[in-house]
Write a protein that holds these residues in place. Structure first.
Motif, PDB file in Angstrom:
ATOM      1  N   VAL A 126       0.840  -1.202   0.000  1.00 12.83           N
ATOM      2  CA  VAL A 126       0.000   0.000   0.000  1.00 12.83           C
ATOM      3  C   VAL A 126       0.874   1.251   0.000  1.00 12.83           C
ATOM      4  CG1 VAL A 126      -1.679   1.321   1.354  1.00 12.83           C
ATOM      5  CG2 VAL A 126      -1.950  -1.156   1.111  1.00 12.83           C
ATOM      6  N   CYS A 144       1.255   3.746  -3.295  1.00 12.95           N
ATOM      7  CA  CYS A 144       0.877   5.154  -3.108  1.00 12.95           C
ATOM      8  C   CYS A 144       2.074   6.062  -3.369  1.00 12.95           C
ATOM      9  CB  CYS A 144       0.348   5.375  -1.692  1.00 12.95           C
ATOM     10  SG  CYS A 144      -1.325   4.760  -1.409  1.00 12.95           S
ATOM     11  N   VAL A 152      -7.414   7.782  -4.639  1.00 17.50           N
ATOM     12  CA  VAL A 152      -6.842   6.586  -4.026  1.00 17.50           C
ATOM     13  C   VAL A 152      -7.898   5.948  -3.145  1.00 17.50           C
ATOM     14  CG1 VAL A 152      -5.062   5.678  -2.485  1.00 17.50           C
ATOM     15  CG2 VAL A 152      -4.528   7.591  -4.025  1.00 17.50           C
ATOM     16  N   ASN A 167      -7.907   2.793  -0.509  1.00 17.53           N
ATOM     17  CA  ASN A 167      -7.175   1.751   0.183  1.00 17.53           C
ATOM     18  C   ASN A 167      -8.148   0.891   0.973  1.00 17.53           C
ATOM     19  OD1 ASN A 167      -4.652   2.605  -0.745  1.00 17.53           O
ATOM     20  ND2 ASN A 167      -4.391   4.042   0.950  1.00 17.53           N
ATOM     21  N   VAL A 190      -3.426   0.790   7.622  1.00 13.93           N
ATOM     22  CA  VAL A 190      -3.996   1.310   6.369  1.00 13.93           C
ATOM     23  C   VAL A 190      -4.984   2.436   6.650  1.00 13.93           C
ATOM     24  CG1 VAL A 190      -5.449   0.723   4.380  1.00 13.93           C
ATOM     25  CG2 VAL A 190      -3.616  -0.818   5.088  1.00 13.93           C
ATOM     26  N   TYR A 227      -2.936   5.523   7.888  1.00  9.94           N
ATOM     27  CA  TYR A 227      -2.133   6.040   6.778  1.00  9.94           C
ATOM     28  C   TYR A 227      -3.014   6.822   5.794  1.00  9.94           C
ATOM     29  CZ  TYR A 227       0.861   5.745   2.565  1.00  9.94           C
ATOM     30  OH  TYR A 227       1.605   6.016   1.440  1.00  9.94           O
ATOM     31  N   THR A 228      -4.188   6.281   5.491  1.00  9.72           N
ATOM     32  CA  THR A 228      -5.051   6.918   4.492  1.00  9.72           C
ATOM     33  C   THR A 228      -5.675   8.196   5.039  1.00  9.72           C
ATOM     34  OG1 THR A 228      -5.511   4.701   3.646  1.00  9.72           O
ATOM     35  CG2 THR A 228      -6.824   6.490   2.757  1.00  9.72           C
ATOM     36  N   HIS A 229      -6.007   8.217   6.331  1.00 12.43           N
ATOM     37  CA  HIS A 229      -6.474   9.476   6.933  1.00 12.43           C
ATOM     38  C   HIS A 229      -5.420  10.568   6.748  1.00 12.43           C
ATOM     39  CE1 HIS A 229     -10.328   8.800   8.791  1.00 12.43           C
ATOM     40  NE2 HIS A 229      -9.911   7.797   9.545  1.00 12.43           N
ATOM     41  N   LEU A 248      -2.906  10.642   4.575  1.00 11.39           N
ATOM     42  CA  LEU A 248      -2.741  10.931   3.153  1.00 11.39           C
ATOM     43  C   LEU A 248      -3.841  11.859   2.656  1.00 11.39           C
ATOM     44  CD1 LEU A 248      -1.352  10.312   0.406  1.00 11.39           C
ATOM     45  CD2 LEU A 248      -2.877   8.325   0.216  1.00 11.39           C
ATOM     46  N   ARG A 249      -5.048  11.612   3.082  1.00 11.64           N
ATOM     47  CA  ARG A 249      -6.176  12.441   2.651  1.00 11.64           C
ATOM     48  C   ARG A 249      -5.953  13.908   3.035  1.00 11.64           C
ATOM     49  NH1 ARG A 249     -11.734  11.761   1.546  1.00 11.64           N
ATOM     50  NH2 ARG A 249     -13.062  13.439   2.329  1.00 11.64           N
ATOM     51  N   ALA A 266      -8.496  10.741  -1.292  1.00 11.01           N
ATOM     52  CA  ALA A 266      -8.138   9.439  -0.739  1.00 11.01           C
ATOM     53  C   ALA A 266      -9.220   8.994   0.221  1.00 11.01           C
ATOM     54  CB  ALA A 266      -6.790   9.489  -0.031  1.00 11.01           C
ATOM     55  N   THR A 305     -10.712   5.280   2.601  1.00 10.08           N
ATOM     56  CA  THR A 305     -10.491   3.921   3.087  1.00 10.08           C
ATOM     57  C   THR A 305     -11.797   3.162   3.058  1.00 10.08           C
ATOM     58  OG1 THR A 305      -8.902   4.857   4.659  1.00 10.08           O
ATOM     59  CG2 THR A 305      -9.459   2.540   4.920  1.00 10.08           C
TER      60      THR A 305
END
Length: 267
Positions: free
Chosen positions: A117, A121, A136, A138, A161, A164-166, A168-169, A179, A181
């Protein structure tokens, strides 16, 4: 939000040969997106790509191997394509307590569920930001909201995950790239069978009303991504379960999970 379709843009979907990944591919194809479909080498991946037509490209890759992941940008560029949507769906789980775990199996899980992941990314998001367009998605799990005794590494991987996605967003705000999840509950894909939890056994722990079909989950995920949602949990019962998993004190939750989880029966 989803970027507009274009001739040189594709959605890269991992774990696309079956289950939710295949349904992601079908959902995105129905909305006009070209596809780069990634899964371990096998006839199923080529069959899915063939069924979806000439704008679907099969790219057999073992994502648990860093050297194979590293080839994907070059292989996609060689097709004259750019990734506008990245769906990190590929994943695996192991079953049983850490005291009985195979270290190699545990590290393979971390490579596939976590490192892949981050790797993909890191490779494809910069191009999206440079173009000012992209999305994205995830895939985590309802298990991301709390520890999972009997599947400790899996639960921790999915929590990674989600976190990480929080982050990244937030980093992507104002760039034109979004992004999200996906955190599904139980889905009828045969995923549990691979680790020794048949659906009928899992239903003793998770009642039938919580279960979803892969096509339903995939549609909810793509709709949620298009609507700009941060976290997508398909089905009201699973949203309640996620909230309980997150909010219940660990001293209360963990003994219950330890008693009912099939993975603890091997101890």
């Amino acid at each position: 939000m989803l970027p507009a379709t274009r001739n040189t843009g594709v959605a890269l979907v991992t774990g696309a040969s079956k289950g939710i990944g295949e349904q992601f591919a079908r959902q995105l194809a129905s909305r006009g997106y070209g596809l780069a479909l990634v899964a371990r080498p096998g006839d199923q991946l080529h069959a899915v790509a063939g069924d979806l037509g000439p704008t679907a490209h099969a790219l057999p890759t073992d994502l648990s191997r860093p050297q194979e992941r590293a080839t994907l940008p070059e292989r996609i560029a060689a097709l004259g394509l750019e990734v506008d949507i990245l769906v990190n769906n590929a994943g695996m789980s192991n079953l049983g307590p850490v005291a009985h775990a195979d270290p190699a199996d545990e590290l393979t899980l971390v490579e596939l569920d976590v490192a892949a992941v981050v790797d993909l990314c890191s490779r494809f998001v910069p191009g999206m930001v440079a173009r000012g367009r992209g999305a994205v998605l995830n895939v985590a799990s309802v298990g991301a909201f709390g520890p999972v005794p009997g599947q400790a590494t899996y639960g921790a991987a999915k929590a990674f995950v989600l976190s990480y996605t929080h982050a990244l967003r937030q980093e992507l705000r104002g760039t034109g790239v979004s992004a999200a999840t996906l955190c599904p509950g139980p889905v009828r894909t045969g995923f549990g069978e691979q680790v020794g939890i048949p659906d009928d056994e899992a239903e003793k722990m998770l009642p039938p009303f919580m279960w979803r079909q892969p096509e339903t989950v995939a549609k909810a995920a793509i709709d949620g991504l298009a609507a700009g949602r941060a976290v997508i949990v398909p089905g009201t019962p699973n949203r309640i379960a996620a909230a309980l998993n997150h909010l219940t004190p660990r001293r209360v939750l963990l003994p219950i999970l330890g008693r009912v989880h099939p993975g603890m029966r091997t101890s």
